[in-house]
Design an enzyme around this catalytic site. Structure first.
Site, PDB file in Angstrom:
ATOM      1  CG  HIS A 105      -2.152  -0.794   1.022  1.00 58.87           C
ATOM      2  ND1 HIS A 105      -3.402  -0.443   1.440  1.00 58.87           N
ATOM      3  CD2 HIS A 105      -2.206  -2.132   0.165  1.00 58.87           C
ATOM      4  CE1 HIS A 105      -4.129  -1.539   1.074  1.00 58.87           C
ATOM      5  NE2 HIS A 105      -3.565  -2.458   0.233  1.00 58.87           N
ATOM      6  CG  HIS A 110      -5.444 -11.554  -2.516  1.00 59.33           C
ATOM      7  ND1 HIS A 110      -6.690 -11.119  -3.044  1.00 59.33           N
ATOM      8  CD2 HIS A 110      -5.022 -10.325  -1.805  1.00 59.33           C
ATOM      9  CE1 HIS A 110      -6.723  -9.944  -2.974  1.00 59.33           C
ATOM     10  NE2 HIS A 110      -5.890  -9.559  -1.961  1.00 59.33           N
ATOM     11  CD1 TRP A 136      -8.546 -14.263  -1.450  1.00 60.43           C
ATOM     12  CD2 TRP A 136      -7.509 -13.654   0.243  1.00 60.43           C
ATOM     13  NE1 TRP A 136      -8.801 -12.958  -1.537  1.00 60.43           N
ATOM     14  CE2 TRP A 136      -8.194 -12.451  -0.640  1.00 60.43           C
ATOM     15  CE3 TRP A 136      -6.754 -13.186   1.371  1.00 60.43           C
ATOM     16  CZ2 TRP A 136      -7.973 -11.087   0.091  1.00 60.43           C
ATOM     17  CZ3 TRP A 136      -6.441 -11.957   1.967  1.00 60.43           C
ATOM     18  CH2 TRP A 136      -7.341 -10.947   1.462  1.00 60.43           C
TER      19      TRP A 136
END
Length: 362
Positions: A121, A244, A260
């Site tokens: 991020h 993920h 996930w």
């Protein structure tokens, strides 16, 4: 250092042939905390050397006595390097890895995935048209950016790295956050990620606008718009989505819930296998739209995940990575390297001077 038994268990977890719903073979140093609505998805400047002649002399004498190849000054009891080398960054890497091992009190037993998310991020705000955003600056330290919805929960990762910053004040937050991501990926048995320092920290004026990070509730058009803005192609988008395999979502952050994969502390191509091979249905709950596996209803996928098998071009790469973990690792490493360096004004000629850190498993 991870114990020998943990390393054996983790290596076995990656090397063994898994059924789609086999329980995770390893819990080791890896971690399981990626959350926030993302697709993959207040500190001061570094301390400066004292100008005191006495401090300089004391530091120089100490460095000479230790046989160091650089000089440093004493600043509040912490050594501030002026010319940090590979070995110094390897030492920082080792300390991050040790903290991962020694602090299993976070979500699912480790901070590893949330460190990956922090690095992601911090980097994923880059805009190639304006040259703004990216990992250079660490502007998530400040409330405008730290408060963006996509960054919910990342204070835990920033706080986790604060003792490292205090111990090594010569490293910028920008370089430290990326090094934390590199360390977490490698310690979770992922591929080696080349690294080079050179990022600087900026003030709150450099905070990026909200909305630059992916929204996991959206589909392929949104995903492409976000990643094309940074300069990625379809293949790189799918490779980056493989992160993920790690961590989980949280209702108190993104609103979504669940992991996930069944082994969210080990990076493999299981994410792609599960996407292709399992049947997914809408989760019956009061939260935002997400999918659960029909067999156990213990795994989840987000709308942005599902576009990897709904979109023809994305699905082509999803199949390739599901079939070949080595190919996934190769492409993932290259895409992550690119992501982590977006917008960084590295010194000219340093492209071939990247470092590979030794994981604690070796």
């Amino acid at each position: 250092m991870a114990s020998a038994s943990r390393q054996i268990l983790r290596a076995a977890s990656r090397a063994s042939t898994r059924t789609a719903f086999a329980p995770a073979a390893s819990r080791g140093l890896a971690a399981r905390t990626i959350a926030g609505r993302r697709f993959y998805s207040s500190s001061s400047e570094p301390a400066k050397a004292s100008s005191s002649n006495l401090g300089w002399i004391a530091g120089a004498l100490a460095a000479a006595a230790a046989g160091a190849g650089y000089w440093y000054t004493q600043n509040g009891g912490a050594a501030t390097l002026t010319k940090p080398e590979f070995k110094d960054y390897q030492t920082v890497y080792n300390d991050i890895a040790s903290r991962l091992e020694e602090n299993p009190d976070y979500d699912d037993g480790s901070y590893g995935p949330v460190l990956v998310r922090l690095a992601w991020h911090a980097s994923g705000t880059y805009d190639k048209e304006t040259g703004t955003g990216g990992s250079n600056g660490a502007t998530m330290r400040f409330s405008p950016e730290g408060g963006h919805g996509a960054n919910a929960g990342l204070k835990a990762a920033r706080d986790f790295l604060e003792p490292i910053k205090a111990k090594y004040p010569w490293i910028t937050y920008s370089d430290l956050w990326i090094l934390g991501g590199v360390c977490a990926i490698q310690e979770m048995l992922g591929p080696k990620i080349p690294y080079r320092p050179g990022r600087s920290d900026k003030d709150a004026a450099a905070c990026t606008p909200d909305g630059r990070l992916p929204d996991a509730a959206q589909r392929q058009d949104h995903v492409r718009n976000i990643f094309y803005r940074m300069g990625f192609n379809d293949q790189e988008i799918v490779a980056l989505a493989g992160a993920h395999a790690l961590g989980r979502c949280h209702t108190d952050r993104s609103g979504f819930d669940g992991p996930w994969t069944f082994s969210p502390t080990v990076l493999t191509n299981d994410y792609f296998k599960l996407l292709l091979n399992e049947k997914w249905e809408y989760k019956k709950w009061d939260g935002p739209k997400q999918y659960v596996d029909s067999k156990t209803k213990s795994l989840m996928m987000l709308p942005a995940d599902m576009c990897l098998i709904e979109d023809k071009k994305f699905k082509e790469w999803t199949k390739k990575y599901a079939d070949d973990n080595d190919l996934f690792f190769k492409d993932f490493s290259a895409a992550v390297l690119k992501l982590f360096e977006l917008g960084v004004p590295f010194a000219e000629g340093t492209e071939n001077q990247r470092w590979i850190f030794k994981p604690t498993s070796e």
